[in-house]
Structures are given as structure tokens and as C-alpha cells.
Design a protein around this motif. Structure first.
Motif, PDB file in Angstrom:
ATOM      1  N   UNK A   1       0.819  -1.208   0.000  1.00 55.01           N
ATOM      2  CA  UNK A   1       0.000   0.000   0.000  1.00 55.01           C
ATOM      3  C   UNK A   1       0.855   1.261   0.000  1.00 55.01           C
ATOM      4  N   UNK A   2       0.281   2.333  -0.523  1.00 48.90           N
ATOM      5  CA  UNK A   2       0.876   3.663  -0.413  1.00 48.90           C
ATOM      6  C   UNK A   2       0.047   4.485   0.572  1.00 48.90           C
ATOM      7  N   UNK A   3       0.670   5.507   1.159  1.00 49.50           N
ATOM      8  CA  UNK A   3      -0.003   6.377   2.123  1.00 49.50           C
ATOM      9  C   UNK A   3       0.146   7.821   1.685  1.00 49.50           C
ATOM     10  N   UNK A   4      -0.968   8.539   1.565  1.00 47.45           N
ATOM     11  CA  UNK A   4      -0.954   9.951   1.203  1.00 47.45           C
ATOM     12  C   UNK A   4      -1.802  10.752   2.185  1.00 47.45           C
ATOM     13  N   UNK A   5      -1.409  12.011   2.390  1.00 47.44           N
ATOM     14  CA  UNK A   5      -2.160  12.900   3.280  1.00 47.44           C
ATOM     15  C   UNK A   5      -2.751  14.061   2.497  1.00 47.44           C
ATOM     16  N   UNK A   6      -3.846  14.610   3.031  1.00 46.38           N
ATOM     17  CA  UNK A   6      -4.466  15.785   2.442  1.00 46.38           C
ATOM     18  C   UNK A   6      -5.255  16.543   3.486  1.00 46.38           C
ATOM     19  N   UNK A   7      -5.966  17.555   3.044  1.00 44.36           N
ATOM     20  CA  UNK A   7      -6.793  18.363   3.943  1.00 44.36           C
ATOM     21  C   UNK A   7      -7.997  18.887   3.164  1.00 44.36           C
ATOM     22  N   UNK A   8      -9.073  19.126   3.874  1.00 46.04           N
ATOM     23  CA  UNK A   8     -10.242  19.720   3.247  1.00 46.04           C
ATOM     24  C   UNK A   8     -10.924  20.614   4.271  1.00 46.04           C
ATOM     25  N   UNK A   9     -11.846  21.435   3.829  1.00 50.76           N
ATOM     26  CA  UNK A   9     -12.536  22.327   4.760  1.00 50.76           C
ATOM     27  C   UNK A   9     -13.675  21.589   5.449  1.00 50.76           C
ATOM     28  N   UNK A  10     -14.126  22.104   6.584  1.00 51.81           N
ATOM     29  CA  UNK A  10     -15.299  21.548   7.236  1.00 51.81           C
ATOM     30  C   UNK A  10     -16.238  22.684   7.613  1.00 51.81           C
TER      31      UNK A  10
END
Length: 518
Positions: free
Chosen positions: A273-282
Motif C-alpha cells: 500500500x501507499x499512504x498519502x495525506x491531504x486536507x479539506x474544509x469543514x
């Protein structure tokens, strides 16, 4: 001399009032602090022009502070006061869990009564100089219209040439405003009520604004990454109160730590598996986040419109997966009776179209209760295990789980969760933000442990290599028990607890996505 004494007592009276009204801002660590007096207090002072009955001052002052608390508490612990009070049915679902809260409420009422009693004593002691109080109130009202808001900027808020603050601190910008008379959050209350009142009638599609939300997108991470048929098994894990730290450098340390946990599971995970991070608004609370991820909706009012009026959302990933031959599974660690606006968690998941649904009512027959907050629930890890086990029965799966153990008010379960050496090592070496905030660190540690448990289970599912090639991987139905292809773990909102809220970016939440290598 008597006049000077009266002025001194007035200053003391006002100081007490300011402490009551401004303490929450200071405790929360807001980068911008506004010092003012509520207009309710000012009007109360003006009434002394027309009456010398101090009992009325006492009664009105107590009522004004009670109203202040009724408005303030939901704003501190929630994101919309009207939605907060719509959930008062939670008390009846598990009244025993709220005994401590009731005790705190009685203590708060006693403290407020004592404070007001001191204020009345100060007024009475002024005697004939009591006119100083309404004159002061009148002067404040004049100042509100005649004088501009005074603004003070600390040295720490002055940026250098590279736009970094002079002092390296967690909250670099510190402004102080003196605004004479406060608006008692009237603007916010009006905005909240307007949003609440339009619930059940319309749906607002999800959208982030680069200026207001620090990021820009029109699709939630779930819709963006999982609403397709490119994988046979997808798992969405919505993590309660997993927020993004306000200080980017500290947030980067958090991400680095989770990456380390991923690598520690060894080649069974990292090779597959690969692991990636991100962000979004709430925008809002947990219900809003559920609507955001599963239906690409923007707020709880949209959630209510979908649930209570069957208004069609712009997306429905569960329906999409059902139409494409997936078995859909939903799990919630707590009781199916919890939910928004006198509805329930079961009703929402049924409306979405999930074929299999798990709650505390089913899980508690096999697992022990979790005691880390006021909710009736099992451990989140047990829910994740149940979801993963259920998914083995089907070739194509879309699974969704909502955690709850880290919901405020949160108290870390040391007996069942702590690994002393690891616990203190992480705190000491990685997180400056949490050095003086034990509660915030405990909550993060718990969130990280749930994420790490998910890593561990995914790694175990791959420990024989490609599970699809082994005879042992076939279940009782003859279907090959393949591991998940994609796992999306995302925060629902920043931690709303007033003791830790100042640490978090109140505009964005983090997420990570684990994807099987080709």
C-alpha cells in the motif's frame, strides 16, 4: 472621598463582569481578543436610574448571565446553538452519563449566584453615590456611537520580511480590541438561526473557498477518491474530532508520526500500500461531516433536508456503490438512537441505502463498553474489526464507519489504552503543542492509536502476500476474502472542547488515504 470610593467600587464591579464575559476567549487562546461589556449588563446598570430595588438588579443580572451561558456553551462545545439544543434527547438515552454534567451545572449556578451577590453588595455600599453606575453605563453607550474601536497589536504579531512572526509561538498573531459594548454574539446567533430554519427545505452542495477555508474544492475527499468502480473494496473511516493543528510545523510533526506508525507495520503494509495525506474544509458538526463525505453536502441543514424531507443530494456514494454491485456496510460505535434533530443514526444510514448496519446494540453483545465520554458505545477498534470481518464475506464492498470514543467530553482510558514508554516518548519528542495541554495530547494519542489499529489490521490481511491466491483466504461462501483496496480516514471537525480548541485550525481537517499498489 466618598465619590472616589464609589468609583473604585465601580471599577471592581466592572472588572468582575469583564472576567466573567471575557474568560472564555482567554481560555480558548483566541488570537484576537475583544474586551467589552455585554449590552445586557449595561441596560441593567441603566435601570438603577429608575429604581433602587437591588433585588431587581440581582435577578436581572443572574438571568443575563444565565442567558449568556445558554448562548456561549453551545458555541464553545458545538458549531450551531440550535442544533446543539436539538440533541437534548441524548440526556434521556443515557442519563447516568450526564450526572457529572448536572453537578457542574449546579456548581456553575451557585458560583454565578455568588458573583452576582458580590456585585450587589458593591452597589449597596455606594449609597448616595450609586448614580455613578448609570452614568458610567450612559457614557459607554455614547462611546459606542462616538468612539471608534480601539485596536492594539502585540509585537509578536509583527511579521518579518519572510512573513513569519517575530516570536516563534503557537499563536503568532495577537490582537486586542476594546469595543465598549459587546454584541453578545447576536450576529452569529442570527446566522445560526437562519441556517437552522432553512433546514428540511434545501441542499447546499459542498464547496471550499480559498479565502475563507484556506483550500478550494467542490468535492469532498470521499466523493473525489472513492466514488468510482476502480476498486473492489473501499473503506471510509470518519474520525471523531480529528482536527488539524493551527501551527503548520506542529501539524507536519503529527503527519510524520502517523507515517512512522504506517512504516512500523512492516513490509506486509508498506510493500502492498501507499499512504498519502491531504486536507479539506469543514462546515459544522459530525452530522455535517457525514453529509459532506457521503452526499457531498455543505452543512447540517442539508443533512436534515435529505433525512427529513427526502431532498435529493448532489451525490450519494452508497447508492452509487449499490447500483454497481457492491455490498454496502455501515457501522457506528454508539447507539443507533443517537442523531440529529430527534432523528437517529439508524434512520440516516437506512436512508443512504446501506445493506448491512452495525451499532452499539449489536456490538455490545460481543465487546465491552468504552467509558471515555458520555456516549453509550464500545471501543472504536472493535467496530473496525467487525467491519473488516463482515467485508470478507463479499467480493465487492463499500464500508463506512463512524468513531465516537474521542468525542468531547473526552477522558483517556489509561487502563485499556496506554503504553507508558510509547505514550511519554511521543509526547516528549514530537509535540510542542501538547506539552502543557494533557487533554489535547491524550485525545490525539487515542486518535493515533485507532488509526494505527487500522494499519495493523490491513497489514495482517496481507501477511500471506496476495490473499487472493491462497486457499485459506476463501470464506464459507467460497468467495476469496481479499483485503481492502482503498482506505480513507478523515476527521469530521476540529476538537470543539474549549480547553483545547485554540490549538486547532478551525477551517480545515486532515485526511489520509491508503491505496493498494498496482
Amino acid at each position: 472621598m466618598q465619590l472616589l470610593s464609589a468609583i473604585f467600587k465601580l471599577i471592581l464591579l466592572v472588572a468582575i463582569q469583564l472576567i466573567i464575559e471575557q474568560a472564555p476567549q482567554l481560555i480558548l487562546g483566541h488570537p484576537e481578543i475583544t474586551i467589552n461589556l455585554s449590552f445586557i449588563f449595561i441596560i441593567n446598570c441603566l435601570l438603577l436610574l429608575f429604581t433602587s430595588h437591588y433585588k431587581w438588579f440581582y435577578i436581572l443580572q443572574f438571568v443575563s448571565l444565565a442567558i449568556y451561558a445558554i448562548v456561549l456553551v453551545p458555541q464553545l462545545f458545538f458549531f450551531n446553538m440550535f442544533n446543539f439544543y436539538a440533541r437534548m434527547n441524548y440526556i434521556f438515552l443515557s442519563p447516568g452519563n450526564f450526572i457529572i454534567a448536572f453537578v457542574y451545572l449546579l456548581i456553575a449556578a451557585a458560583v454565578i449566584s455568588g458573583i452576582v451577590w458580590v456585585q450587589v453588595k458593591l452597589l449597596k455600599s455606594m449609597r448616595r453615590q450609586i448614580y455613578v453606575v448609570p452614568l458610567f453605563a450612559l457614557a459607554l453607550i455614547i462611546a459606542e456611537f462616538a468612539a471608534p474601536t480601539a485596536e492594539f497589536l502585540s509585537a509578536a504579531a509583527i511579521p518579518t520580511k519572510d512573513n513569519t512572526p517575530v516570536n516563534d509561538q503557537l499563536i503568532p498573531w495577537r490582537k486586542l480590541y476594546i469595543d465598549y459594548i459587546g454584541n453578545n454574539n447576536i450576529v452569529q446567533i442570527q446566522k445560526d438561526y437562519h441556517k437552522f430554519s432553512k433546514g428540511k427545505t434545501s441542499i447546499t452542495p459542498y464547496q471550499c473557498n480559498i479565502i475563507e477555508d484556506e483550500t478550494s474544492t467542490t468535492l469532498s475527499p470521499t466523493i473525489q477518491y472513492l466514488q468510482d468502480t476502480n476498486a473492489n473494496k473501499d473503506f471510509l473511516l470518519l474520525m471523531e474530532s480529528w482536527g488539524e493543528l493551527a501551527e503548520p510545523k506542529e501539524q507536519e510533526k503529527l503527519i510524520k508520526h502517523i507515517k512512522t506508525l504506517f512504516k512500523l507495520q512492516g513490509p506486509n503494509l508498506t510493500n502492498n500500500y501507499t499512504l498519502e495525506f491531504g486536507r479539506t474544509c469543514f462546515h459544522g458538526n459530525t452530522s455535517s461531516a457525514e453529509g459532506r463525505e457521503l452526499l457531498n453536502m455543505n452543512d447540517e441543514e442539508s443533512y436534515r433536508a435529505f433525512l427529513e424531507r427526502n431532498v435529493a443530494p448532489p451525490h450519494n456514494i452508497t447508492q452509487f456503490k449499490n447500483q454497481n454491485g457492491y455490498h454496502t456496510i455501515a457501522g457506528f460505535t454508539a447507539s443507533k438512537q443517537y442523531g440529529s434533530n430527534l432523528s437517529n443514526a439508524e434512520g440516516f444510514r437506512r436512508a443512504l441505502g446501506f445493506k448491512s448496519r452495525y451499532y452499539y446494540e449489536e456490538l455490545s453483545k460481543h465487546y465491552k463498553d468504552n467509558k471515555e465520554n458520555t456516549y453509550k458505545a464500545v471501543f472504536d477498534e472493535n467496530l473496525i474489526d467487525s467491519i473488516l470481518n463482515e467485508s470478507k464475506r463479499y467480493e465487492k464492498v463499500f464500508a463506512y464507519a463512524l468513531t465516537i470514543n474521542t468525542h468531547t467530553p473526552f477522558r483517556f482510558d489509561v487502563t485499556n489504552n496506554i503504553d507508558g514508554k510509547y505514550y511519554y516518548k511521543v509526547k516528549r519528542e514530537l509535540f510542542k503543542s501538547f506539552k502543557e495541554n494533557q487533554q489535547a495530547y491524550d485525545q490525539f494519542y487515542r486518535i493515533a492509536s485507532i488509526i494505527n489499529h487500522t494499519f495493523k489490521r490491513v497489514a495482517e490481511a496481507n501477511q500471506t502476500g496476495d490473499a487472493s491466491t491462497t486457499t485459506a483466504s476463501r470464506n464459507s461462501t467460497g468467495i476469496q476474502a481479499k483485503p481492502f483496496d482503498r482506505i480513507l480516514i478523515i476527521g469530521d471537525h476540529a476538537n470543539p472542547d474549549f480547553r483545547t480548541r485554540g490549538l486547532y485550525n478551525m477551517k480545515t481537517v486532515p485526511f489520509l488515504i491508503i491505496r493498494r499498489r498496482n
